[in-house]
Design a protein around this motif. Structure first.
Motif, PDB file in Angstrom:
ATOM      1  N   ILE A 149       7.987   1.612   5.230  1.00 21.29           N
ATOM      2  CA  ILE A 149       9.120   2.490   4.965  1.00 21.29           C
ATOM      3  C   ILE A 149       8.563   3.879   4.717  1.00 21.29           C
ATOM      4  CG2 ILE A 149      10.712   0.737   4.103  1.00 21.29           C
ATOM      5  CD1 ILE A 149      10.018   1.605   1.248  1.00 21.29           C
ATOM      6  N   ALA A 150       9.279   4.869   5.178  1.00 24.29           N
ATOM      7  CA  ALA A 150       8.911   6.267   4.934  1.00 24.29           C
ATOM      8  C   ALA A 150       9.956   6.864   4.015  1.00 24.29           C
ATOM      9  CB  ALA A 150       8.841   7.034   6.246  1.00 24.29           C
ATOM     10  N   ILE A 151       9.481   7.510   2.959  1.00 24.25           N
ATOM     11  CA  ILE A 151      10.366   8.107   1.973  1.00 24.25           C
ATOM     12  C   ILE A 151       9.981   9.577   1.812  1.00 24.25           C
ATOM     13  CG2 ILE A 151      11.232   7.997  -0.396  1.00 24.25           C
ATOM     14  CD1 ILE A 151      10.106   5.087  -0.478  1.00 24.25           C
ATOM     15  N   PRO A 152      10.931  10.499   1.949  1.00 22.65           N
ATOM     16  CA  PRO A 152      10.606  11.909   1.726  1.00 22.65           C
ATOM     17  C   PRO A 152      10.076  12.107   0.307  1.00 22.65           C
ATOM     18  CG  PRO A 152      12.769  11.687   2.742  1.00 22.65           C
ATOM     19  CD  PRO A 152      12.327  10.310   2.335  1.00 22.65           C
ATOM     20  N   CYS A 153       8.914  12.720   0.195  1.00 20.93           N
ATOM     21  CA  CYS A 153       8.262  12.837  -1.110  1.00 20.93           C
ATOM     22  C   CYS A 153       8.933  13.847  -2.038  1.00 20.93           C
ATOM     23  CB  CYS A 153       6.780  13.154  -0.948  1.00 20.93           C
ATOM     24  SG  CYS A 153       6.426  14.829  -0.406  1.00 20.93           S
ATOM     25  N   LEU A 158       4.783   8.100   1.736  1.00 18.38           N
ATOM     26  CA  LEU A 158       5.464   9.220   1.086  1.00 18.38           C
ATOM     27  C   LEU A 158       5.289  10.418   2.006  1.00 18.38           C
ATOM     28  CD1 LEU A 158       4.409   8.519  -2.596  1.00 18.38           C
ATOM     29  CD2 LEU A 158       6.558   7.946  -1.457  1.00 18.38           C
ATOM     30  N   GLU A 159       6.367  10.744   2.696  1.00 22.06           N
ATOM     31  CA  GLU A 159       6.329  11.718   3.780  1.00 22.06           C
ATOM     32  C   GLU A 159       6.574  13.132   3.269  1.00 22.06           C
ATOM     33  OE1 GLU A 159       8.155  12.051   8.283  1.00 22.06           O
ATOM     34  OE2 GLU A 159       9.159  10.775   6.825  1.00 22.06           O
ATOM     35  N   VAL A 203       0.842  -1.191   0.000  1.00 17.97           N
ATOM     36  CA  VAL A 203       0.000   0.000   0.000  1.00 17.97           C
ATOM     37  C   VAL A 203       0.881   1.246   0.000  1.00 17.97           C
ATOM     38  CG1 VAL A 203      -1.659   1.301   1.374  1.00 17.97           C
ATOM     39  CG2 VAL A 203      -1.894  -1.162   1.180  1.00 17.97           C
ATOM     40  N   LEU A 204       0.551   2.188  -0.863  1.00 24.81           N
ATOM     41  CA  LEU A 204       1.200   3.499  -0.843  1.00 24.81           C
ATOM     42  C   LEU A 204       0.282   4.449  -0.096  1.00 24.81           C
ATOM     43  CD1 LEU A 204       2.765   2.096  -3.155  1.00 24.81           C
ATOM     44  CD2 LEU A 204       3.032   4.369  -4.144  1.00 24.81           C
ATOM     45  N   GLU A 205       0.831   5.082   0.919  1.00 23.89           N
ATOM     46  CA  GLU A 205       0.067   6.031   1.732  1.00 23.89           C
ATOM     47  C   GLU A 205       0.792   7.373   1.766  1.00 23.89           C
ATOM     48  OE1 GLU A 205      -2.848   5.794   2.914  1.00 23.89           O
ATOM     49  OE2 GLU A 205      -3.283   3.685   3.263  1.00 23.89           O
ATOM     50  N   GLY A 206       0.043   8.385   2.072  1.00 24.48           N
ATOM     51  CA  GLY A 206       0.555   9.744   2.178  1.00 24.48           C
ATOM     52  C   GLY A 206      -0.586  10.703   1.955  1.00 24.48           C
ATOM     53  N   ILE A 249       6.822  21.723   1.742  1.00 25.82           N
ATOM     54  CA  ILE A 249       6.472  20.993   0.517  1.00 25.82           C
ATOM     55  C   ILE A 249       4.970  21.094   0.266  1.00 25.82           C
ATOM     56  CG2 ILE A 249       6.360  18.723  -0.587  1.00 25.82           C
ATOM     57  CD1 ILE A 249       8.900  17.993   1.084  1.00 25.82           C
ATOM     58  N   LEU A 250       4.176  20.873   1.306  1.00 25.49           N
ATOM     59  CA  LEU A 250       2.720  20.956   1.155  1.00 25.49           C
ATOM     60  C   LEU A 250       2.279  22.347   0.697  1.00 25.49           C
ATOM     61  CD1 LEU A 250       1.172  18.955   4.124  1.00 25.49           C
ATOM     62  CD2 LEU A 250       0.707  18.633   1.702  1.00 25.49           C
TER      63      LEU A 250
END
Length: 187
Positions: free
Chosen positions: A164-168, A118-119, A4-7, A124-125
């Motif tokens: 896993i958390a990845i900076p978006c 995707l953090e 699952v991709l979340e963010g 960024i937001l």
């Protein structure tokens, strides 16, 4: 395996789903709400229908139950990659008790084997939201979206789901390679 991709909104989930589709041609790709007629109607209502939070959460749960029964469970022996899951459903809902909603979703949905988050952050937001026409969810503001992101992390930690958390803001191809490596490692 169920990935699952979340963010939160604008974190790049759709971009990554598209890139992963080129790498994992045998995988089943899906999303929440689902691509069923009901799911597409719910998506439209959520983005532009000015629904109250409880109604939206319950509609998503109805679609999720059907989606789990008709797609996720029958294909549990295949690679399924989803844009969102019940984790988002719980994280985005602010009007119902967190643990009640979490338990209801656990009763109707399958826990993923891996969650890719995707953090994002405030800067960024703000940048990404300022360059687009906002839907009802995005209009709730940057601070609300950051609170939702915190809930996403809380849920995967409470449920002890591998993530896993990845900076978006990393390069989109680099993000895709990180995700691919993790999937291959688990497969």
């Amino acid at each position: 395996m169920y990935i699952v991709l979340e963010g939160v909104d604008t974190s790049g989930k759709s971009t990554q789903i598209e890139l992963l589709g080129k790498k994992f041609k045998h995988a089943i790709f899906t999303k929440e709400p689902s691509s069923s007629t009901f799911g597409m109607q719910i998506r439209e209502l959520a983005l532009h229908g000015n629904l109250d939070n409880t109604t939206q959460a319950l509609l998503f749960m109805s679609d999720r139950a059907n989606h789990t029964k008709n797609l996720i469970l029958p294909n549990k022996d295949k690679l399924i990659i989803s844009d969102r899951s019940f984790i988002s459903g719980v994280a985005y809902c602010s009007s119902l008790d967190f643990y009640l909603l979490l338990n209801l979703n656990l009763a109707i949905a399958k826990k993923p084997n891996l969650v890719v988050i995707l953090e994002t952050n405030k800067e960024i937001l703000q940048n990404r939201l300022s360059s687009k026409i906002l839907d009802d969810i995005e209009n709730t503001g940057v601070m609300n979206l950051l609170e939702i992101q915190k809930k996403i992390f809380t849920i995967v930690e409470i449920l002890n789901i591998d993530y896993i958390a990845i900076p978006c803001d990393k390069n989109k191809d680099e993000i895709c390679e990180i995700i691919c490596s993790k999937i291959k490692e688990l497969n």
